[in-house]
Each structure stands twice: as C-alpha cells, then as structure tokens.
Design a protein around this motif. Structure first.
Motif, short mmCIF file in Angstrom:
data_model
loop_
_atom_site.label_atom_id
_atom_site.label_comp_id
_atom_site.label_asym_id
_atom_site.label_seq_id
_atom_site.Cartn_x
_atom_site.Cartn_y
_atom_site.Cartn_z
N UNK A 58 2.32 4.95 11.37
CA UNK A 58 1.92 4.37 12.65
C UNK A 58 2.71 3.12 13.02
N UNK A 59 3.57 2.64 12.09
CA UNK A 59 4.42 1.49 12.37
C UNK A 59 3.87 0.15 11.92
N UNK A 60 2.69 0.13 11.34
CA UNK A 60 2.12 -1.13 10.87
C UNK A 60 2.69 -1.48 9.50
N UNK A 61 2.95 -2.76 9.28
CA UNK A 61 3.47 -3.23 8.00
C UNK A 61 2.30 -3.81 7.19
N UNK A 62 2.18 -3.32 5.97
CA UNK A 62 1.15 -3.77 5.04
C UNK A 62 1.81 -4.31 3.78
N UNK A 63 1.15 -5.26 3.14
CA UNK A 63 1.54 -5.67 1.79
C UNK A 63 0.38 -5.32 0.87
N UNK A 64 0.71 -4.56 -0.18
CA UNK A 64 -0.26 -4.22 -1.21
C UNK A 64 0.17 -4.88 -2.50
N UNK A 65 -0.80 -5.11 -3.39
CA UNK A 65 -0.49 -5.63 -4.71
C UNK A 65 -1.02 -4.67 -5.76
N UNK A 66 -0.37 -4.70 -6.93
CA UNK A 66 -0.78 -3.91 -8.07
C UNK A 66 -0.82 -4.83 -9.28
N UNK A 67 -1.99 -4.93 -9.93
CA UNK A 67 -2.06 -5.79 -11.12
C UNK A 67 -1.86 -4.96 -12.38
N UNK A 68 -1.82 -5.63 -13.51
CA UNK A 68 -1.56 -4.95 -14.79
C UNK A 68 -2.65 -3.96 -15.18
#
Length: 79
Positions: A58-68
């Motif tokens: 859809x063109x939206x920019x997201x930031x995701x995080x991944x922990x250990x």
C-alpha cells in the motif's frame, strides 16, 4: 510504539518478513529499505535488536524490530 506484531515468512535473524499483522490487518511487504542492528544501552544489559524499515504494497513505510527472543514489534510508522 513497541507494539507486538505477528510476522510471516521470516525464518532467522536476518531474514525479512513477507508480511505482518498489526491491529487485525495483514500488510504485505513490497520492499526492504534498510536492515540494521542496534545494541541499545549495552552498559545496562540491553540486548541487541534488529531494525527493519519496510514498504508495504500500500506504500506505507513501517519499522519493525526483532529481539533475540524472536519477538517482533512495530517501532514506527511513516505517513
């Protein structure tokens, strides 16, 4: 934000998700803009987390995080 998200298609610390669910809606990943590690406050015992800046279909920019521990979270949405 640090809100949990459900991710599909990611099978390891550097693999990128094919999509994710946030607030009951699935988002398909169209493009990966950037992936980088962040060591956080290592002096306070914080573990490294990986950041993923993604563009959805859809063109939206997201930031995701991944922990250990393998927990994915939504970090930021760009309008």
């Amino acid at each position: 934000m640090d809100r949990p998200v459900e991710v599909n298609g990611a099978h390891g610390p550097f693999s990128v998700p094919a999509g994710f669910r946030w607030q009951g809606r699935w988002y398909a990943v169209r493009e990966v803009l950037e992936v980088w590690p962040d060591s956080g406050a290592w002096w306070d015992g914080e573990n490294e987390i990986m950041f993923y800046r993604l563009v959805t279909t859809g063109g939206t920019v997201f930031e995701l995080t991944l922990d250990r521990s393998g927990n994915w979270k939504l970090y930021r949405i760009y309008d």
